[in-house]
Write a protein that holds these residues in place. Structure first.
Motif, PDB file in Angstrom:
ATOM      1  N   LEU A   1      46.879   8.644  45.189  1.00  0.00           N
ATOM      2  CA  LEU A   1      46.231   7.826  46.225  1.00  0.00           C
ATOM      3  C   LEU A   1      44.778   8.259  46.420  1.00  0.00           C
ATOM      4  O   LEU A   1      43.879   7.428  46.566  1.00  0.00           O
ATOM      5  N   PHE A   2      44.566   9.563  46.401  1.00  0.00           N
ATOM      6  CA  PHE A   2      43.226  10.115  46.565  1.00  0.00           C
ATOM      7  C   PHE A   2      42.327   9.718  45.392  1.00  0.00           C
ATOM      8  O   PHE A   2      41.198   9.275  45.593  1.00  0.00           O
ATOM      9  N   ALA A   3      42.823   9.848  44.185  1.00  0.00           N
ATOM     10  CA  ALA A   3      42.040   9.507  42.990  1.00  0.00           C
ATOM     11  C   ALA A   3      41.712   8.019  42.953  1.00  0.00           C
ATOM     12  O   ALA A   3      40.637   7.615  42.508  1.00  0.00           O
ATOM     13  N   LYS A   4      42.630   7.206  43.426  1.00  0.00           N
ATOM     14  CA  LYS A   4      42.422   5.747  43.400  1.00  0.00           C
ATOM     15  C   LYS A   4      41.211   5.341  44.233  1.00  0.00           C
ATOM     16  O   LYS A   4      40.546   4.356  43.933  1.00  0.00           O
ATOM     17  N   LYS A   5      40.892   6.116  45.261  1.00  0.00           N
ATOM     18  CA  LYS A   5      39.707   5.835  46.075  1.00  0.00           C
ATOM     19  C   LYS A   5      38.437   5.921  45.232  1.00  0.00           C
ATOM     20  O   LYS A   5      37.456   5.252  45.523  1.00  0.00           O
ATOM     21  N   TYR A   6      38.449   6.738  44.213  1.00  0.00           N
ATOM     22  CA  TYR A   6      37.278   6.920  43.360  1.00  0.00           C
ATOM     23  C   TYR A   6      37.276   5.979  42.157  1.00  0.00           C
ATOM     24  O   TYR A   6      36.239   5.453  41.779  1.00  0.00           O
ATOM     25  N   VAL A   7      38.432   5.800  41.538  1.00  0.00           N
ATOM     26  CA  VAL A   7      38.484   5.042  40.285  1.00  0.00           C
ATOM     27  C   VAL A   7      38.915   3.587  40.468  1.00  0.00           C
ATOM     28  O   VAL A   7      38.802   2.789  39.540  1.00  0.00           O
TER      29      VAL A   7
END
Length: 177
Positions: free
Chosen positions: A14-20
């Motif tokens: 979920l955290f990574a999805k904010k960036y990618v």
């Protein structure tokens, strides 16, 4: 390791999805982070909590992926621009060649090691770790050299943006006419 994976995987995705901005890419980023932790488990030194480390590593991995995608996009755009410019008259083509030569000269002004690191990352698309391994230096040295190279090259960015916009305008004009 499996317990860590199960405990943090979902939240890290979920955290990574904010960036990618893509679930599949986010999962790939988190998998890469866990793979790197596993691969470097004997030499890894974590100075903060494991949770903090994983989130920072995920953020860094995400940002690296985004940067790499942006660099790839710029290279594709430059290739497309080059193809489009081949249709213009020799004066336009000459101007494009001069622009490309100016960019190459700026990169060539970098100190030798910094230039090599910059080209390996931005042109060949290697990751910092791959560059460090290939050159036999630390990843932090690669990071520092890239930071300095980017600072130096970005001084000239506004000159190139105006030239590239001129070429894009020429392309639109030629297409209309």
């Amino acid at each position: 390791m499996e317990q860590l994976f199960q405990k943090y995987y979902f939240n890290l995705c979920l955290f990574a999805k904010k960036y990618v901005n893509d679930s599949d890419l986010a999962e790939e980023v988190v998998s890469d982070v866990f793979f790197n932790v596993w691969q470097n488990r004997k030499t890894l030194s974590i100075n903060s909590s494991l949770q903090s480390y994983l989130f920072v590593a995920t953020k860094n991995q995400s940002l690296n992926l985004v940067k790499k995608a942006q660099a790839s996009f710029v290279n594709e755009e430059m290739s497309d621009l080059h193809l489009k410019l081949s249709h213009y008259n020799s004066d336009d083509s000459l101007e494009y060649t001069e622009l490309r030569n100016r960019i190459d000269l700026i990169i060539d002004e970098l100190p030798p090691q910094r230039r090599i690191i910059f080209k390996l990352n931005r042109i060949d698309g290697l990751k910092y770790k791959e560059i460090a391994d290939q050159l036999g230096i630390s990843v932090s040295t690669v990071q520092k050299q890239m930071l300095e190279a980017i600072k130096y090259v970005s001084q000239y960015e506004s000159q190139f943006i105006s030239s590239i916009l001129l070429f894009c305008f020429l392309d639109i004009y030629v297409t209309i006419c």
